[in-house]
Design a protein around this motif. Structure first.
Motif, PDB file in Angstrom:
ATOM      1  N   LYS A  60      20.706 -11.307  40.158  1.00  0.00           N
ATOM      2  CA  LYS A  60      20.025 -10.550  41.217  1.00  0.00           C
ATOM      3  C   LYS A  60      20.943 -10.241  42.393  1.00  0.00           C
ATOM      4  O   LYS A  60      21.011  -9.090  42.831  1.00  0.00           O
ATOM      5  CB  LYS A  60      18.780 -11.301  41.680  1.00  0.00           C
ATOM      6  CG  LYS A  60      17.655 -11.227  40.671  1.00  0.00           C
ATOM      7  CD  LYS A  60      16.404 -11.870  41.186  1.00  0.00           C
ATOM      8  CE  LYS A  60      15.315 -11.764  40.128  1.00  0.00           C
ATOM      9  NZ  LYS A  60      14.095 -12.390  40.537  1.00  0.00           N
ATOM     10  N   PRO A  61      21.686 -11.230  42.952  1.00  0.00           N
ATOM     11  CA  PRO A  61      22.556 -10.861  44.079  1.00  0.00           C
ATOM     12  C   PRO A  61      23.663  -9.896  43.680  1.00  0.00           C
ATOM     13  O   PRO A  61      24.044  -9.016  44.456  1.00  0.00           O
ATOM     14  CB  PRO A  61      23.129 -12.193  44.566  1.00  0.00           C
ATOM     15  CG  PRO A  61      22.827 -13.200  43.532  1.00  0.00           C
ATOM     16  CD  PRO A  61      21.699 -12.671  42.706  1.00  0.00           C
ATOM     17  N   GLY A  62      24.175 -10.024  42.449  1.00  0.00           N
ATOM     18  CA  GLY A  62      25.237  -9.113  42.012  1.00  0.00           C
ATOM     19  C   GLY A  62      24.744  -7.687  41.903  1.00  0.00           C
ATOM     20  O   GLY A  62      25.419  -6.744  42.331  1.00  0.00           O
ATOM     21  N   ALA A  63      23.547  -7.514  41.352  1.00  0.00           N
ATOM     22  CA  ALA A  63      22.985  -6.165  41.237  1.00  0.00           C
ATOM     23  C   ALA A  63      22.699  -5.592  42.624  1.00  0.00           C
ATOM     24  O   ALA A  63      22.984  -4.425  42.906  1.00  0.00           O
ATOM     25  CB  ALA A  63      21.712  -6.206  40.397  1.00  0.00           C
ATOM     26  N   TRP A  64      22.178  -6.442  43.512  1.00  0.00           N
ATOM     27  CA  TRP A  64      21.875  -5.985  44.876  1.00  0.00           C
ATOM     28  C   TRP A  64      23.157  -5.558  45.589  1.00  0.00           C
ATOM     29  O   TRP A  64      23.192  -4.523  46.264  1.00  0.00           O
ATOM     30  CB  TRP A  64      21.197  -7.114  45.652  1.00  0.00           C
ATOM     31  CG  TRP A  64      20.790  -6.724  47.017  1.00  0.00           C
ATOM     32  CD1 TRP A  64      19.607  -6.167  47.387  1.00  0.00           C
ATOM     33  CD2 TRP A  64      21.572  -6.830  48.203  1.00  0.00           C
ATOM     34  NE1 TRP A  64      19.607  -5.928  48.735  1.00  0.00           N
ATOM     35  CE2 TRP A  64      20.802  -6.324  49.263  1.00  0.00           C
ATOM     36  CE3 TRP A  64      22.855  -7.301  48.485  1.00  0.00           C
ATOM     37  CZ2 TRP A  64      21.260  -6.280  50.574  1.00  0.00           C
ATOM     38  CZ3 TRP A  64      23.320  -7.251  49.781  1.00  0.00           C
ATOM     39  CH2 TRP A  64      22.518  -6.751  50.796  1.00  0.00           C
ATOM     40  N   GLU A  65      24.208  -6.355  45.427  1.00  0.00           N
ATOM     41  CA  GLU A  65      25.472  -6.020  46.084  1.00  0.00           C
ATOM     42  C   GLU A  65      26.076  -4.740  45.511  1.00  0.00           C
ATOM     43  O   GLU A  65      26.726  -3.973  46.230  1.00  0.00           O
ATOM     44  CB  GLU A  65      26.452  -7.180  45.968  1.00  0.00           C
ATOM     45  CG  GLU A  65      26.039  -8.344  46.835  1.00  0.00           C
ATOM     46  CD  GLU A  65      26.931  -9.557  46.684  1.00  0.00           C
ATOM     47  OE1 GLU A  65      27.959  -9.484  45.985  1.00  0.00           O
ATOM     48  OE2 GLU A  65      26.580 -10.597  47.281  1.00  0.00           O
ATOM     49  N   GLY A  66      25.864  -4.484  44.229  1.00  0.00           N
ATOM     50  CA  GLY A  66      26.344  -3.229  43.649  1.00  0.00           C
ATOM     51  C   GLY A  66      25.678  -2.030  44.302  1.00  0.00           C
ATOM     52  O   GLY A  66      26.340  -1.044  44.647  1.00  0.00           O
ATOM     53  N   VAL A  67      24.385  -2.123  44.508  1.00  0.00           N
ATOM     54  CA  VAL A  67      23.656  -1.037  45.180  1.00  0.00           C
ATOM     55  C   VAL A  67      24.169  -0.889  46.610  1.00  0.00           C
ATOM     56  O   VAL A  67      24.399   0.225  47.095  1.00  0.00           O
ATOM     57  CB  VAL A  67      22.138  -1.310  45.163  1.00  0.00           C
ATOM     58  CG1 VAL A  67      21.390  -0.321  46.036  1.00  0.00           C
ATOM     59  CG2 VAL A  67      21.610  -1.263  43.736  1.00  0.00           C
ATOM     60  N   MET A  68      24.385  -2.031  47.287  1.00  0.00           N
ATOM     61  CA  MET A  68      24.878  -1.967  48.663  1.00  0.00           C
ATOM     62  C   MET A  68      26.273  -1.330  48.722  1.00  0.00           C
ATOM     63  O   MET A  68      26.557  -0.506  49.594  1.00  0.00           O
ATOM     64  CB  MET A  68      24.941  -3.371  49.274  1.00  0.00           C
ATOM     65  CG  MET A  68      25.286  -3.326  50.737  1.00  0.00           C
ATOM     66  SD  MET A  68      26.038  -4.825  51.352  1.00  0.00           S
ATOM     67  CE  MET A  68      27.616  -4.806  50.576  1.00  0.00           C
ATOM     68  N   LEU A  69      27.150  -1.670  47.767  1.00  0.00           N
ATOM     69  CA  LEU A  69      28.502  -1.102  47.779  1.00  0.00           C
ATOM     70  C   LEU A  69      28.485   0.399  47.488  1.00  0.00           C
ATOM     71  O   LEU A  69      29.247   1.158  48.090  1.00  0.00           O
ATOM     72  CB  LEU A  69      29.393  -1.842  46.775  1.00  0.00           C
ATOM     73  CG  LEU A  69      29.730  -3.274  47.175  1.00  0.00           C
ATOM     74  CD1 LEU A  69      30.464  -3.981  46.045  1.00  0.00           C
ATOM     75  CD2 LEU A  69      30.550  -3.309  48.449  1.00  0.00           C
ATOM     76  N   ILE A  70      27.634   0.821  46.589  1.00  0.00           N
ATOM     77  CA  ILE A  70      27.499   2.258  46.327  1.00  0.00           C
ATOM     78  C   ILE A  70      26.989   2.957  47.583  1.00  0.00           C
ATOM     79  O   ILE A  70      27.475   4.024  47.959  1.00  0.00           O
ATOM     80  CB  ILE A  70      26.572   2.506  45.119  1.00  0.00           C
ATOM     81  CG1 ILE A  70      27.255   2.028  43.844  1.00  0.00           C
ATOM     82  CG2 ILE A  70      26.195   3.980  45.008  1.00  0.00           C
ATOM     83  CD1 ILE A  70      26.348   1.979  42.626  1.00  0.00           C
ATOM     84  N   GLY A  71      26.027   2.340  48.258  1.00  0.00           N
ATOM     85  CA  GLY A  71      25.526   2.906  49.516  1.00  0.00           C
ATOM     86  C   GLY A  71      26.599   2.948  50.590  1.00  0.00           C
ATOM     87  O   GLY A  71      26.694   3.925  51.343  1.00  0.00           O
ATOM     88  N   ALA A  72      27.430   1.907  50.664  1.00  0.00           N
ATOM     89  CA  ALA A  72      28.524   1.900  51.647  1.00  0.00           C
ATOM     90  C   ALA A  72      29.516   3.020  51.351  1.00  0.00           C
ATOM     91  O   ALA A  72      29.984   3.713  52.263  1.00  0.00           O
ATOM     92  CB  ALA A  72      29.225   0.547  51.645  1.00  0.00           C
ATOM     93  N   PHE A  73      29.818   3.205  50.066  1.00  0.00           N
ATOM     94  CA  PHE A  73      30.731   4.291  49.686  1.00  0.00           C
ATOM     95  C   PHE A  73      30.143   5.653  50.061  1.00  0.00           C
ATOM     96  O   PHE A  73      30.813   6.488  50.679  1.00  0.00           O
ATOM     97  CB  PHE A  73      31.033   4.243  48.188  1.00  0.00           C
ATOM     98  CG  PHE A  73      31.785   5.433  47.689  1.00  0.00           C
ATOM     99  CD1 PHE A  73      33.149   5.552  47.932  1.00  0.00           C
ATOM    100  CD2 PHE A  73      31.141   6.447  47.010  1.00  0.00           C
ATOM    101  CE1 PHE A  73      33.847   6.664  47.497  1.00  0.00           C
ATOM    102  CE2 PHE A  73      31.822   7.561  46.567  1.00  0.00           C
ATOM    103  CZ  PHE A  73      33.184   7.669  46.812  1.00  0.00           C
ATOM    104  N   LEU A  74      28.886   5.867  49.692  1.00  0.00           N
ATOM    105  CA  LEU A  74      28.260   7.159  49.990  1.00  0.00           C
ATOM    106  C   LEU A  74      28.100   7.370  51.491  1.00  0.00           C
ATOM    107  O   LEU A  74      28.282   8.480  51.990  1.00  0.00           O
ATOM    108  CB  LEU A  74      26.909   7.264  49.275  1.00  0.00           C
ATOM    109  CG  LEU A  74      26.983   7.307  47.746  1.00  0.00           C
ATOM    110  CD1 LEU A  74      25.576   7.308  47.151  1.00  0.00           C
ATOM    111  CD2 LEU A  74      27.793   8.500  47.264  1.00  0.00           C
TER     112      LEU A  74
END
Length: 166
Positions: A60-74
């Motif tokens: 769960k934290p890994g998937a959440w962090e992936g979404v956060m990193l994609i959001g940070a990139f965008l």
């Protein structure tokens, strides 16, 4: 539109982001990024969380962090394209060319080495720099404030040593 955002405005935006991640969408968890690396490796290599204990812990934290990193990139892409209008693609930053060399291989090698050292350090400490510094300091945690001070001092010393003028 200004080419830069003031530190004050950036601080307010960062505070709003941290508030948002803690209260609305972030499942009541702090900002972090390093757990995404082993999570993503598990996805690539098809490691089933039912068979690997660590994969089950970080699912769960890994998937959440992936979404956060994609959001940070965008978000960064949006800011550089439309707000500051400073977007450019560059493998070798100007300061690297000026102080080090023009070699793409050298730049990529040192980027990999420094990133690897940081991720090993983060995993040995059981967290990551962004999680400890941004989330810890924003909660006025003494450990987060001490860590942030040490990071800033290390950045200044390392930057002066690494980027010394030729």
């Amino acid at each position: 539109m200004p080419r830069k955002i003031s530190w004050f405005t950036g601080g307010i935006l960062m505070a709003l982001l941290i508030l948002f991640t803690f209260s609305v969408w972030g499942a009541n968890r702090p900002i972090g990024a390093s757990t995404y690396v082993p999570y993503f490796a598990g996805v690539i290599f098809g490691l089933d969380p039912q068979h690997y204990e660590y994969m089950a812990q970080i699912e769960k934290p890994g998937a959440w962090e992936g979404v956060m990193l994609i959001g940070a990139f965008l978000g960064g892409l949006f800011m550089s394209l439309f707000v500051t209008k400073t977007f450019r693609f560059s493998v070798i930053p100007h300061l690297w060319k000026e102080r080090k060399n023009h070699s793409v291989a050298s730049r990529l090698f040192w980027s990999f080495v420094s990133g690897f050292v940081m991720i090993v350090g983060a995993r040995l400490a059981g967290g990551c720099t962004s999680g400890h510094f941004l989330s810890g300091a924003s909660q006025i945690a003494v450990s987060g404030l001490i860590f942030g001070g040490i990071v800033m001092a290390t950045v200044i010393v390392t930057g002066r040593l690494f980027y010394k003028k030729k």
